[in-house]
Structures are given as structure tokens and as C-alpha cells.
Scaffold this active site. Structure first.
Site, PDB file in Angstrom:
ATOM      1  N   ASP A   8       0.739  -1.253   0.041  1.00  0.00           N
ATOM      2  CA  ASP A   8       0.224   0.110   0.183  1.00  0.00           C
ATOM      3  C   ASP A   8       1.052   1.181  -0.075  1.00  0.00           C
ATOM      4  O   ASP A   8       1.730   1.249   1.004  1.00  0.00           O
ATOM      5  CB  ASP A   8      -0.946  -0.085   1.043  1.00  0.00           C
ATOM      6  CG  ASP A   8      -1.965  -1.080   1.155  1.00  0.00           C
ATOM      7  OD1 ASP A   8      -1.870  -1.537   0.358  1.00  0.00           O
ATOM      8  OD2 ASP A   8      -2.954  -0.917   2.068  1.00  0.00           O
ATOM      9  N   ASP A 129     -15.334  -3.062  -1.462  1.00  0.00           N
ATOM     10  CA  ASP A 129     -15.165  -2.937  -0.114  1.00  0.00           C
ATOM     11  C   ASP A 129     -16.215  -2.678   0.766  1.00  0.00           C
ATOM     12  O   ASP A 129     -17.153  -1.872   0.281  1.00  0.00           O
ATOM     13  CB  ASP A 129     -14.075  -1.490   0.141  1.00  0.00           C
ATOM     14  CG  ASP A 129     -12.956  -1.610  -0.924  1.00  0.00           C
ATOM     15  OD1 ASP A 129     -12.279  -2.831  -1.117  1.00  0.00           O
ATOM     16  OD2 ASP A 129     -12.398  -0.752  -1.220  1.00  0.00           O
TER      17      ASP A 129
END
Length: 243
Positions: A8, A129
Site C-alpha cells: 500500500d 469494499d
């Protein structure tokens, strides 16, 4: 079942967030290319890259770090964060990214997913998500009124390679993935599902292997391998035993 290590990116560094909160970040490595090499060395078969700044801004933000990762490894990569148009997909694929992940834009404009799949067959993944089963977008800053399953069903027949399902409440919390919700989603659609969020032990991997027949083909891991809670090479060896 494939174990997919995550990188990330925030401000050019490898970080982990807790529950998607940008202010709750921990920097693990300021050299993303070196980190990518390490995950490949430990047996990683695919790398999962997220441009966190891009996800919040709605446009690519960590291009030089992404380029460094692609140049450093020989394994395939998949990338998400801020991908909202065909030009961005094209730019990333020509950079050497293997598959791109469409998140927010998939919820806001499902026709964009169909167009992208037609233009780049086999290269498009949809990231869903969810918070309490409801889809969250814009770097998880906004929760919508649509369920993960309802959204996923819209892409049946479009040619989507996989759906990455992240349970936000589990992400970075080391409490184990949401097995029940992941299994329910995988059983509701024909598209392969990749689990994400909360992986914390080899037992969690065993639990995911147990629902592989439902259509769960992989799992993304971040915090667990950075903190040392899971040894990536051991985790991969465990899944290879089952193949």
C-alpha cells in the site's frame, strides 16, 4: 488458494492503515521496489499494489513508486487506487502492470467496468469494499446504500477476472477475515473472489482454504506479513500443499 502480498503506497512509501483511515498509518518501508523484491523472494506469486493517495484523490498519485515496483520484480502485479478512466488503465498496463482494480468507479459507473473488460480482456478486477455488508467508496470515506452482493451481481457476464472483497471492519485489525460474508458473496456469483482484510494467522488461511470450493481463489495479506504475525513463505507452502 493463492496468497497475495500487498504493498500500500502513501507518499511514495509502503504503509499499512487501520480500517482505511489515512491518519492511522504505519510506514513499513520507504523503498517500495525493495519491498516488492522481498515478497517475490519469499515466494509471492502475485503482488497487490494500492495507490492510497490515488484512491482518495480519484487520480494516480504514486506513479514513480509503482514504476519502481514493476521494474524490480518478474511476478505479475495488480494495482488499484484512483482508477476512474480508460486512459489511466491504458497507462498502467503499458507500464507493465498485469491487472488493474476498479473500485469506486465500479459502483458509480458499472458501464465503465463493461467497457474496460471489452477493451482489456482478462485485465480487469473489481474491488468491492464493504462496511457491515454495505459498499464503501472513495477510499472508504463514503458508505453507499448497496450491498456487496448486489454490486457484484451487476458484473456477471462482463468478463471481470476476479472480485476482491474487503471487509473494512477487519482491515489491519488482525482479527481474521470475515469468512461468512466472503463465502456468501462467492456463492452468490460466478466470478472468482479474492478475500482481503484481517488475515492474522495460518489458521485464518486454513479457514479460507475450507471455503475455496465456494469460489474463493485467493487472499490478500498486508499487516500480518509486515508485522511478522505470518511468515509469507510458510503461508504459501501451506496453500501449495492443498493444490
Amino acid at each position: 488458494m493463492i496468497i497475495i502480498p500487498a504493498i500500500d503506497l502513501k507518499n511514495g512509501c509502503c504503509v499499512r492503515l487501520e480500517q482505511g483511515l489515512m491518519e492511522k498509518d504505519t510506514v513499513f518501508n520507504d523503498d517500495p521496489g525493495a519491498q516488492a523484491v522481498e515478497w517475490q523472494r519469499q515466494g509471492g506469486e502475485i503482488l497487490h499494489i494500492v495507490d492510497l493517495d490515488g484512491a482518495f484523490a480519484g487520480e494516480p498519485k504514486n506513479r514513480s513508486a509503482i514504476e519502481a515496483i514493476v521494474k524490480s520484480v518478474t511476478i505479475p502485479t495488480q494495482l488499484g487506487g484512483g482508477i476512474r478512466d480508460i486512459a489511466t488503465i491504458e497507462a498502467y498496463l503499458s507500464l507493465g502492470i498485469g491487472r488493474v482494480i476498479i473500485g469506486t468507479a465500479a459502483q458509480r459507473n458499472p458501464a465503465f467496468v463493461k467497457e474496460a473488460c471489452a477493451k482489456f480482456p482478462g485485465k480487469i478486477v473489481v474491488g468491492i469494499d464493504a462496511k457491515n455488508g454495505m459498499v464503501a467508496v472513495q477510499g472508504w470515506a463514503e458508505v453507499t446504500g448497496i450491498t456487496a452482493t448486489e454490486l457484484a451481481r451487476q458484473f456477471e457476464g462482463d468478463g471481470v477476472s476476479a472480485i476482491i472483497y474487503t471487509d473494512i471492519s477487519r482491515d489491519g485489525m488482525m482479527q481474521g477475515p470475515n469468512i461468512q460474508a466472503t463465502k456468501a458473496l462467492a456463492e452468490a456469483i460466478k466470478i472468482p473472489v479474492i478475500a482481503s482484510g484481517g488475515l492474522s494467522s495460518l489458521q485464518d488461511i486454513e479457514n479460507l482454504i475450507a471455503i475455496e470450493s465456494s469460489g474463493v481463489t485467493g487472499v490478500i495479506t498486508g499487516k500480518a506479513i509486515y508485522s511478522g504475525a505470518i511468515n509469507l513463505a510458510e503461508a504459501i507452502a501451506l496453500t501449495k500443499k492443498q493444490r
